[in-house]
Design an enzyme around this catalytic site. Sequence first.
Site, PDB file in Angstrom:
ATOM      1  N   THR A  55       0.829  -1.204   0.000  1.00  0.00           N
ATOM      2  CA  THR A  55       0.000   0.000   0.000  1.00  0.00           C
ATOM      3  C   THR A  55       0.868   1.261   0.000  1.00  0.00           C
ATOM      4  O   THR A  55       0.603   2.207  -0.742  1.00  0.00           O
ATOM      5  CB  THR A  55      -0.959  -0.016   1.208  1.00  0.00           C
ATOM      6  N   LYS A  82       8.466   9.235  20.126  1.00  0.00           N
ATOM      7  CA  LYS A  82       8.757  10.017  21.340  1.00  0.00           C
ATOM      8  C   LYS A  82       7.458  10.452  22.022  1.00  0.00           C
ATOM      9  O   LYS A  82       7.466  11.263  22.930  1.00  0.00           O
ATOM     10  CB  LYS A  82       9.570  11.264  20.980  1.00  0.00           C
TER      11      LYS A  82
HETATM   12  C1  NCD Z   1      -3.978  -5.816   4.060  1.00  0.00           C
HETATM   13  C2  NCD Z   1      -4.046  -4.758   5.117  1.00  0.00           C
HETATM   14  O1  NCD Z   1      -3.032  -4.198   5.534  1.00  0.00           O
HETATM   15  O2  NCD Z   1      -5.162  -4.476   5.504  1.00  0.00           O
HETATM   16  N1  NCD Z   1      -2.958  -5.732   3.170  1.00  0.00           N
HETATM   17  C3  NCD Z   1      -2.926  -4.750   2.206  1.00  0.00           C
HETATM   18  O3  NCD Z   1      -3.112  -3.577   2.450  1.00  0.00           O
HETATM   19  N2  NCD Z   1      -2.684  -5.131   0.945  1.00  0.00           N
HETATM   20  C4  NCD Z   1      -4.306  -7.159   4.560  1.00  0.00           C
HETATM   21  C5  NCD Z   1      -3.440  -7.791   5.612  1.00  0.00           C
HETATM   22  O4  NCD Z   1      -2.669  -7.150   6.309  1.00  0.00           O
HETATM   23  O5  NCD Z   1      -3.569  -9.008   5.749  1.00  0.00           O
END
Ligand code: NCD
Length: 313
Positions: A55, A82
């Site tokens: 992401t 901090k």
């Molecule tokens: C997910 C999340 O962070 O919500 N991953 C993502 O953003 N592609 C799913 C997960 O962490 O399993």
Amino acid sequence: MRHLLSAADLSRGDAVLILDTAAELASVTDRSIKKLPTLRGRTVVNLFFEDSTRTRISFELAAKRLSADVINFAAKGSSVSKGESLKDTALTLEAMGADAVVIRHGASGAPHRLATSDWIQGSVINAGDGTHEHPTQALLDAFTLRHHLRDGSGDLAGLRVAIVGDILHSRVARSNVLLLQTLGADVTLVAPPTLMPLGVESWPCRFSYRIDEVLPDVDAVMMLRVQAERMQDAYFPSALEYSRLFGLDAARMAHLPEHAIVMHPGPMNRGMEISADVADSPRAVMVEQVANGVSVRMAVLYLLLGGRQEETS
Ligand code: NCD
């Protein structure tokens, strides 16, 4: 629209506009110079209080392909460790002139807090808040479904999608249920009773405790990671039992209709919710999901920020 906080905020028209825009912007990725001048002079801050690979990189790349300046801010290594509050962090970003803040936070509701405060003037984009929502993931999943199972345009009317695994802790599942229902798809959640959210009866979808009954009748199956970091208790007896009852392996995949695709938002636990041979099979579209994520996030940034371009010109 100024912010993107929840998939529920998107009408069918909004969602289709984002997907159509993403499809147009995807062509930029095929060029030798992968850049548009659209957001030149705008600043996008990636504010990540929780770990992320896909992401964060995806938002960074999306903003850069639109020529925005990008600041990556990870809570680890910043003054947050901090004890600095979300408010003071936000005020600092505002003072530096952030036009958009992409936020991932462990607390459900943190992006809403930011958007409804007067701490910052720019757009807030939810990149995952606690166990609540992850709207751009739902959009990239819808984009991927539309590409594979529709003709790449319109909505997803009548499409059958199963979402399998740790629904309880999954912001991906919630955002997907909301968006897929808006786009006309038919969603079935599959999980052991302990990993099914309380009140799931009121969600706009079906649910089942048995994966084998669901797989033969879907166009796509989305496997979810078991989120051990959000579990204080034992939700199932053992990893082996979980994968035997709810994991997708080659034998189970054979029960999917021939045209059906296998999705996963990542990160995958190979051997747990998905076997390595399924993850590497030609029916698995995880790599495409990642690529589509960049186009979809370009579209979101373009639609939220691009419209205000004239103010600066
Ligand atoms: C997910 C999340 O962070 O919500 N991953 C993502 O953003 N592609 C799913 C997960 O962490 O399993």
